[in-house]
Design a protein around this motif. Structure first.
Motif, PDB file in Angstrom:
ATOM      1  N   ALA A  81     -45.197 -93.625  37.794  1.00 45.37           N
ATOM      2  CA  ALA A  81     -45.519 -92.515  38.614  1.00 45.37           C
ATOM      3  C   ALA A  81     -46.571 -91.484  37.773  1.00 45.37           C
ATOM      4  N   LEU A  82     -46.341 -91.386  36.439  1.00 38.12           N
ATOM      5  CA  LEU A  82     -47.360 -90.260  35.783  1.00 38.12           C
ATOM      6  C   LEU A  82     -48.559 -91.087  35.593  1.00 38.12           C
ATOM      7  N   ASN A  83     -48.348 -92.699  35.493  1.00 41.29           N
ATOM      8  CA  ASN A  83     -49.831 -93.118  35.186  1.00 41.29           C
ATOM      9  C   ASN A  83     -50.440 -92.872  36.272  1.00 41.29           C
ATOM     10  N   TYR A  84     -49.909 -93.092  37.459  1.00 42.21           N
ATOM     11  CA  TYR A  84     -50.652 -93.133  38.647  1.00 42.21           C
ATOM     12  C   TYR A  84     -51.425 -91.619  38.807  1.00 42.21           C
ATOM     13  N   SER A 117     -49.699 -86.264  28.598  1.00 42.36           N
ATOM     14  CA  SER A 117     -50.364 -86.994  27.680  1.00 42.36           C
ATOM     15  C   SER A 117     -50.023 -86.930  26.547  1.00 42.36           C
ATOM     16  N   THR A 118     -49.538 -85.934  25.974  1.00 43.33           N
ATOM     17  CA  THR A 118     -49.390 -85.632  24.640  1.00 43.33           C
ATOM     18  C   THR A 118     -48.134 -86.275  23.895  1.00 43.33           C
ATOM     19  N   GLN A 119     -47.847 -87.258  24.182  1.00 45.32           N
ATOM     20  CA  GLN A 119     -46.806 -87.988  23.715  1.00 45.32           C
ATOM     21  C   GLN A 119     -46.825 -87.906  22.163  1.00 45.32           C
ATOM     22  N   ALA A 120     -45.653 -87.646  21.413  1.00 49.64           N
ATOM     23  CA  ALA A 120     -45.706 -87.469  20.034  1.00 49.64           C
ATOM     24  C   ALA A 120     -46.613 -88.642  19.077  1.00 49.64           C
ATOM     25  N   ASP A 121     -46.258 -90.053  19.652  1.00 46.85           N
ATOM     26  CA  ASP A 121     -46.603 -90.988  18.936  1.00 46.85           C
ATOM     27  C   ASP A 121     -48.023 -91.104  19.158  1.00 46.85           C
ATOM     28  N   VAL A 122     -48.709 -90.372  20.133  1.00 51.18           N
ATOM     29  CA  VAL A 122     -50.091 -90.781  20.433  1.00 51.18           C
ATOM     30  C   VAL A 122     -50.937 -89.510  19.861  1.00 51.18           C
ATOM     31  N   PHE A 123     -50.132 -88.033  20.014  1.00 48.24           N
ATOM     32  CA  PHE A 123     -50.647 -86.900  20.016  1.00 48.24           C
ATOM     33  C   PHE A 123     -50.932 -86.563  18.439  1.00 48.24           C
ATOM     34  N   LEU A 157     -43.335 -81.334  27.711  1.00 50.25           N
ATOM     35  CA  LEU A 157     -41.604 -81.487  27.592  1.00 50.25           C
ATOM     36  C   LEU A 157     -41.451 -82.799  28.307  1.00 50.25           C
ATOM     37  N   MET A 158     -42.249 -83.128  29.558  1.00 55.68           N
ATOM     38  CA  MET A 158     -41.944 -84.295  29.993  1.00 55.68           C
ATOM     39  C   MET A 158     -42.533 -85.512  29.507  1.00 55.68           C
ATOM     40  N   GLY A 159     -43.724 -85.207  28.649  1.00 59.34           N
ATOM     41  CA  GLY A 159     -44.323 -86.420  28.008  1.00 59.34           C
ATOM     42  C   GLY A 159     -43.479 -86.759  26.618  1.00 59.34           C
ATOM     43  N   ASN A 160     -42.637 -86.168  26.110  1.00 57.88           N
ATOM     44  CA  ASN A 160     -42.072 -86.215  24.774  1.00 57.88           C
ATOM     45  C   ASN A 160     -40.553 -86.408  25.355  1.00 57.88           C
ATOM     46  N   ILE A 161     -39.803 -86.767  26.261  1.00 64.62           N
ATOM     47  CA  ILE A 161     -38.802 -87.251  26.457  1.00 64.62           C
ATOM     48  C   ILE A 161     -38.718 -88.748  25.927  1.00 64.62           C
ATOM     49  N   PRO A 162     -37.969 -88.977  24.826  1.00 64.08           N
ATOM     50  CA  PRO A 162     -38.139 -90.432  24.531  1.00 64.08           C
ATOM     51  C   PRO A 162     -37.618 -91.417  25.447  1.00 64.08           C
ATOM     52  N   VAL A 163     -38.196 -92.523  25.923  1.00 68.65           N
ATOM     53  CA  VAL A 163     -37.896 -93.415  26.858  1.00 68.65           C
ATOM     54  C   VAL A 163     -38.193 -94.915  26.408  1.00 68.65           C
ATOM     55  N   PHE A 164     -37.668 -95.778  26.760  1.00 76.03           N
ATOM     56  CA  PHE A 164     -37.713 -97.150  26.520  1.00 76.03           C
ATOM     57  C   PHE A 164     -39.153 -97.407  27.016  1.00 76.03           C
ATOM     58  N   LYS A 165     -40.035 -98.292  26.134  1.00 75.19           N
ATOM     59  CA  LYS A 165     -41.056 -98.954  26.574  1.00 75.19           C
ATOM     60  C   LYS A 165     -40.885 -99.882  27.529  1.00 75.19           C
ATOM     61  N   GLY A 166     -41.646-100.357  28.716  1.00 75.62           N
ATOM     62  CA  GLY A 166     -41.425-101.278  29.269  1.00 75.62           C
ATOM     63  C   GLY A 166     -40.755-100.660  30.666  1.00 75.62           C
ATOM     64  N   PHE A 167     -40.050 -99.571  30.844  1.00 75.26           N
ATOM     65  CA  PHE A 167     -39.357 -99.318  31.743  1.00 75.26           C
ATOM     66  C   PHE A 167     -40.197 -98.723  33.075  1.00 75.26           C
ATOM     67  N   GLY A 168     -41.311 -98.513  32.755  1.00 75.11           N
ATOM     68  CA  GLY A 168     -42.500 -97.904  33.795  1.00 75.11           C
ATOM     69  C   GLY A 168     -42.075 -96.331  33.930  1.00 75.11           C
ATOM     70  N   LEU A 169     -41.804 -95.846  32.681  1.00 76.44           N
ATOM     71  CA  LEU A 169     -41.613 -94.213  32.838  1.00 76.44           C
ATOM     72  C   LEU A 169     -42.780 -93.386  32.182  1.00 76.44           C
ATOM     73  N   GLY A 170     -43.277 -94.044  31.190  1.00 74.87           N
ATOM     74  CA  GLY A 170     -44.187 -93.144  30.194  1.00 74.87           C
ATOM     75  C   GLY A 170     -45.432 -93.089  31.040  1.00 74.87           C
ATOM     76  N   ILE A 171     -46.147 -91.964  30.505  1.00 73.96           N
ATOM     77  CA  ILE A 171     -47.594 -91.810  31.342  1.00 73.96           C
ATOM     78  C   ILE A 171     -48.505 -92.880  30.933  1.00 73.96           C
ATOM     79  N   TYR A 172     -48.311 -93.595  29.970  1.00 75.08           N
ATOM     80  CA  TYR A 172     -49.269 -94.515  29.428  1.00 75.08           C
ATOM     81  C   TYR A 172     -48.964 -96.053  29.890  1.00 75.08           C
ATOM     82  N   GLU A 173     -47.767 -95.924  30.665  1.00 76.23           N
ATOM     83  CA  GLU A 173     -47.262 -97.349  31.148  1.00 76.23           C
ATOM     84  C   GLU A 173     -47.773 -97.778  32.420  1.00 76.23           C
TER      85      GLU A 173
END
Length: 374
Positions: free
Chosen positions: A72-75, A271-277, A52-68
């Motif tokens: 925090a999630l990336n750390y 890590s199972t973001q829809a666009d990746v998973f 659920l956390m990984g698939n809340i759509p967020v803007f890229k570049g805001f430092g929110l997604g796990i792959y950014e």
């Protein structure tokens, strides 16, 4: 009005697409299974909430997604990418595992080894379907039904597949009570399921203390690449059995493993973001993972039947299904299926032997695959 429309366009409602919604539905369904049906809740609830956390759509570049980078999630995900969490999980597993059932009847360790056939057969199948060798090895390890081992190997060989492979491995671990019984019944007769096994011999305290030391040396000389996992597994067991470090063993099997399980589950799920998973490759991984798990179960049962051709003290073939390393769930399934045939036949203590050796076997297999295909 323009300000309101701009605000709405920047919310999740404005950024969502069908793939996010599909993954959220999947996450909610598995949370239900974890809570209502008690399917591995300690694993499914964190992982599925992570979805659920990984698939809340967020803007890229805001430092929110796990792959950014920098988020925090990336750390937190760094511990998955660099294989920090799996050895800590193994430390806790070692501190809560009693190896005496395996030491009391060492021949049952062969069943744990036989169940690893699922790993290598699926590896060959993945190669035949066109997967590169590193990805095929990572897919094959799902058959060991050991989530930390699957994450450890995949992070080394195919880090981009950690999400789907970890989800597949933990899903099949949770579905052990659903997947294994039909295979066990199909491959055994009623007479075989009624076999009573002799009581195991008593294991001395000295043997319990010596085993993690000797076992560590033998296994790691055989598969040095598995050192981080096997080292922590046997070290945790030594803490438990030596009796002079009980505080450390207590921490390892309670607070430490619980904390790591929470962080690992959330980050793997996220890590199972829809666009990746949601890719064709992920679907192939789930299909091959299921096949791997079923082959591993069948291999253990069939090898037990083969052993009975040469043994006077016969083995109940159901015990062979516990060779997959979903500890202790596959051993409990053996007990459950055996009890349906004879409520007085106690198979759990016998099933724990191949179950524990399956953990060691799948870890050695992971080390061998890493050595060959790194």
């Amino acid at each position: 009005m323009e300000t309101i429309l701009h605000f709405l366009a920047n919310t999740g409602f404005g950024l969502v697409d069908y793939r996010h919604l599909l993954m959220i539905v999947v996450g909610c369904a598995f949370i239900y299974l974890g809570i209502a049906k008690h399917y591995e809740p300690l694993l499914l609830v964190p992982i599925r909430f992570g979805i659920l956390m990984g698939n809340i759509p967020v803007f890229k570049g805001f430092g929110l997604g796990i792959y950014e980078p920098g988020s925090a999630l990336n750390y937190l995900y760094f511990g998955v990418r660099q294989s920090i969490y799996p050895p800590l999980i193994f430390l806790g597993i070692g501190a809560m595992t009693d190896f005496s059932t395996m030491l009391a009847r060492p021949i049952l360790m062969l069943l744990g080894a036989a169940a690893q056939m699922g790993i290598f057969i699926t590896f060959l199948a993945a190669l035949a379907l066109g997967f590169p060798t590193n990805e095929a090895a990572s897919i094959g390890i799902i058959g060991g039904a050991d989530g930390p081992t699957a994450i450890f190997l995949t992070s080394k060989l195919a880090p981009e597949l950690v999400g789907p492979i970890a989800i597949a491995a933990y899903s099949y671990m949770a579905l052990v009570p659903v997947i294994q019984p039909p295979i066990m019944k199909l491959l055994t007769t009623k007479e075989e399921r009624l076999i009573r096994m002799s009581d195991p011999c008593t294991v001395s305290k000295r043997e319990k203390v010596l085993f993690p030391i000797i076992g560590f040396l033998l296994c790691c000389f055989l598969a040095p690449a598995a050192l981080p996992l096997l080292g922590m597994l046997f070290f945790g067991n030594l803490l438990k059995e030596c009796m002079v470090a009980d505080r450390l063993a207590q921490t390892a099997r309670t607070a430490l493993i619980d904390i790591v399980t929470i962080v690992l589950g959330l980050t793997v799920g996220a890590s199972t973001q829809a666009d990746v998973f949601l890719t064709a490759k992920s679907v192939g991984i789930f299909v091959l993972g299921a096949a791997s798990f079923m082959v591993a179960t069948a291999s253990g049962v069939l090898f037990a039947k083969l052993m009975n051709l040469f043994l006077k003290d016969t083995i109940n073939p159901l015990v062979g299904a516990a060779g997959v390393s979903a500890v202790p769930d596959s051993a409990r399934v053996v007990q459950m299926v055996g009890n349906r045939e004879d409520p007085t036949n106690y198979l759990l203590m016998h099933a724990m032997a191949p179950n524990i050796s399956g953990v060691i076997g799948s870890t050695i297999a992971a080390g061998v695959l890493w050595s060959f295909f790194a």
